[in-house]
Design a protein around this motif. Sequence first.
Motif, PDB file in Angstrom:
ATOM      1  N   ALA A   1     -29.181 -17.552   1.980  1.00  0.00           N
ATOM      2  CA  ALA A   1     -29.248 -16.821   0.917  1.00  0.00           C
ATOM      3  C   ALA A   1     -29.668 -17.521  -0.501  1.00  0.00           C
ATOM      4  CB  ALA A   1     -28.399 -15.702   0.815  1.00  0.00           C
TER       5      ALA A   1
ATOM      6  N   ARG B   1     -26.761  -7.929   2.242  1.00  0.00           N
ATOM      7  CA  ARG B   1     -27.608  -7.561   1.246  1.00  0.00           C
ATOM      8  C   ARG B   1     -28.603  -8.595   0.884  1.00  0.00           C
ATOM      9  NH1 ARG B   1     -22.113  -6.237   1.283  1.00  0.00           N
ATOM     10  NH2 ARG B   1     -21.706  -4.140   0.652  1.00  0.00           N
ATOM     11  N   SER B   2     -28.249  -9.848   1.055  1.00  0.00           N
ATOM     12  CA  SER B   2     -29.675 -10.713   0.459  1.00  0.00           C
ATOM     13  C   SER B   2     -30.697 -10.850   1.654  1.00  0.00           C
ATOM     14  CB  SER B   2     -28.975 -11.937  -0.096  1.00  0.00           C
ATOM     15  OG  SER B   2     -27.846 -11.716  -1.131  1.00  0.00           O
TER      16      SER B   2
ATOM     17  N   GLU C   1     -33.396 -16.949  -1.773  1.00  0.00           N
ATOM     18  CA  GLU C   1     -33.372 -15.872  -3.023  1.00  0.00           C
ATOM     19  C   GLU C   1     -33.255 -16.841  -4.295  1.00  0.00           C
ATOM     20  OE1 GLU C   1     -30.820 -11.839  -4.333  1.00  0.00           O
ATOM     21  OE2 GLU C   1     -29.821 -13.339  -3.073  1.00  0.00           O
TER      22      GLU C   1
ATOM     23  N   HIS D   1     -23.527 -11.692   1.695  1.00  0.00           N
ATOM     24  CA  HIS D   1     -25.330 -12.194   2.004  1.00  0.00           C
ATOM     25  C   HIS D   1     -26.094 -12.067   2.995  1.00  0.00           C
ATOM     26  CE1 HIS D   1     -22.893 -14.806  -1.256  1.00  0.00           C
ATOM     27  NE2 HIS D   1     -23.963 -14.874  -1.715  1.00  0.00           N
TER      28      HIS D   1
END
Length: 236
Positions: free
Chosen positions: A81, A133-134, A85, A130
Amino acid sequence: MRVALFVTCVNDALYPATGIATVRLLERLGVVVDFPAAQTCCGQPQFNTGYRRETVPLVRRTARAFEGYEYVVIPSGSCAAMVREHYPKLGETALPARTYELTEFLVDVLGVTDVGAYFPHTVTYHPSCHGLRSLGLGERPRRLLEAVKGLELRELPGAEECCGFGGTFAVKNSDVSAAMGQDKVRGAASTGADVLCGADNSCLMHIGGILRRQDAPQRALHIADILASTEEEPLP
């Protein structure tokens, strides 16, 4: 197919067996695995504590270490992530598009859920924040576990709740972190499973530490260790 393994600091320093299991698993599926020796920390601790300028050299070093690889596989939702991200925010856009968390790579790139694993135990799965959700891993880890011969998967109450580790959060907010970990351990205990499984050894370090201090019968284990286990080569 040839891939590069980004093993991560936690696995390298504390859980090398998970890195070995990842290689065993991928090679069993016909993947050639390289380990670029120049890899170091991805920069997540620095980034998360606000040292953005100090993170940039680590981002650049990591990008150079993995140049030329079509796929970079990470057995950690947390570090994957970070690359996917946050690297673009720091000027690195090429590496994120080639980076995959392990279960994501298995299901989405290799197109497999049954990896030929054998693990005759009851297991409950904790989806780390992570990954959940990520990265949006969703049901990928569960699909892989459900296909393991001999494994019985049991639902974890409050599965989507954070375990309380959160990297630097556990240091800055230790009492809250410990209380959240206790909640996760109680939920895991209620399943009666032999093993609490996850895809991030950082979270499993936190949960596993509580389990050990309580002399609990459960153990925490990375999903790579389970997926690499077979009847011919059982988990050490």
